[in-house]
Design a protein around this motif. Structure first.
Motif, PDB file in Angstrom:
ATOM      1  N   ASN A  45       0.824  -1.217   0.000  1.00  0.00           N
ATOM      2  CA  ASN A  45       0.000   0.000   0.000  1.00  0.00           C
ATOM      3  C   ASN A  45       0.852   1.259   0.000  1.00  0.00           C
TER       4      ASN A  45
ATOM      5  N   VAL B  62       1.394  -5.476  -5.844  1.00  0.00           N
ATOM      6  CA  VAL B  62      -0.056  -5.562  -6.040  1.00  0.00           C
ATOM      7  C   VAL B  62      -0.417  -6.846  -6.777  1.00  0.00           C
TER       8      VAL B  62
ATOM      9  N   THR C  54      -0.047  -9.446  -3.826  1.00  0.00           N
ATOM     10  CA  THR C  54      -0.783  -9.310  -2.562  1.00  0.00           C
ATOM     11  C   THR C  54      -2.009  -8.419  -2.649  1.00  0.00           C
ATOM     12  N   GLY C  55      -2.159  -7.623  -3.704  1.00  0.00           N
ATOM     13  CA  GLY C  55      -3.283  -6.701  -3.809  1.00  0.00           C
ATOM     14  C   GLY C  55      -3.101  -5.494  -2.903  1.00  0.00           C
ATOM     15  N   VAL C  56      -4.145  -4.670  -2.814  1.00  0.00           N
ATOM     16  CA  VAL C  56      -4.106  -3.489  -1.956  1.00  0.00           C
ATOM     17  C   VAL C  56      -5.333  -3.480  -1.047  1.00  0.00           C
ATOM     18  N   ASP C  57      -5.234  -2.732   0.031  1.00  0.00           N
ATOM     19  CA  ASP C  57      -6.325  -2.566   0.991  1.00  0.00           C
ATOM     20  C   ASP C  57      -6.830  -1.135   0.861  1.00  0.00           C
TER      21      ASP C  57
END
Length: 310
Positions: free
Chosen positions: A51, A209, A212-215
């Motif tokens: 992030n 990203v 793990t992607g983002v929050d």
């Protein structure tokens, strides 16, 4: 959307605003402060790095655009840095994923701790080099002979460190550039570093990203808080004693790095007290040996002389 209206999101916003002010005041990279701050707020290291990198890619783009319009970056130097840094920065997220699971969290915690200590050391070296430049009255220039291989090597090492930990784009690379090109003017150096940092941080962000992607509850407050904080810090930089702030940042980075490496709290406190009490005296002695007053308000800060602006 409810993730944006929680106590945790508000905490991230407040912290990012504070970090943004420090970044604006000093010109240092925010990852060295923001990533450990997110971890201390309870966000796991993998998510904190991902992030923070995405938010940094947005904030650095704004700063780079300003310097691009002013014509300050050395584009050839930035290009060689980008060639070296982008592939390694992109690989960072995949390296962390390859480690996997709880081991990845432990690895990242220790890696960030080491990166913070390196950032503190490089930041101290940066202040010393700037002090020597000011004391010697050395003439700077906007034209240099770019050294491709060493420049790409700096980019590669910096890119790998940023890609794994998100720390280093505004500290380690800047010091390396100072060592390689000591006569390059301050405004060119800062502009070049900002321009090369955009694809570097973006590549690192994409790598994380993708794995793990983002929050949203973390990312949006990071951007909303960091942007105005950086703006306010930059406006206040002209009338705030930066020499003291910069030494304080070195202490914070050192203690945070020791904490993340698992050093017992009592030892962290003892080391912090020693740095707080003895640090100014040692820095005053270093300033005297460089031929400037021991305790002058801004002589050791990053200052752009009028000759650099022309």
């Amino acid at each position: 959307m409810h993730e944006l209206f929680t106590t945790d999101a508000l905490s991230v916003l407040i912290v990012s605003f504070g970090v943004g002010i420090v970044v604006g005041l000093t010109g240092m990279g925010g990852g060295a402060l923001m990533t450990p701050a997110l971890i201390f707020l309870g966000i796991n290291p993998t998510a904190a790095v991902a992030n923070d990198l995405v938010a940094a890619s947005v904030n650095k783009s704004v700063g780079a655009a300003v310097h691009w319009r002013q014509g300050s970056p050395n584009l050839r130097l930035a290009l060689y840095l980008i060639i070296g840094s982008v592939p390694f920065a992109f690989a960072g997220g995949f390296i962390v994923k390859h480690i996997g699971g709880a081991d990845a969290e432990t690895f990242l915690t220790y890696a960030i701790g080491v990166a913070l200590l390196l950032a503190a050391a490089s930041y101290t070296l940066r202040m010393y080099l700037q002090l020597r430049i000011i004391a010697s009255g050395r003439q700077t220039t906007t034209h240099i002979d770019v050294r491709p291989l060493p420049t790409m090597l700096v980019g590669a090492v910096g890119g790998l460190l940023v890609g794994i930990t998100s720390v280093g784009s505004g500290s380690l690379i800047m010091v390396a550039l100072l060592l390689l090109y000591p006569t390059l003017s301050a405004v060119k150096l800062v502009g070049t570093d900002l321009v090369q940092a955009v694809p570097l941080v973006l590549a690192a962000a994409i790598g994380h990203v993708a794995n793990t992607g983002v929050d949203v509850g973390v990312l949006v407050p990071l951007i909303i808080g960091g942007t105005p904080g950086t703006f306010l810090g930059a406006r206040a930089a002209a009338w705030v004693g930066q020499s003291v702030i910069r030494r304080g940042i070195v202490i914070v980075l050192t203690l945070t790095g020791l904490k993340m490496l698992g050093v017992p709290p009592n030892w962290v406190g003892i080391i912090g007290a020693g740095l707080l009490l003895l640090g100014p005296l040692l820095w005053g002695l270093i300033r005297q040996t460089a031929g400037v007053p021991a305790f002058d308000r801004n002589s050791g800060a990053w200052q752009v002389r009028e000759s650099d602006r022309q």
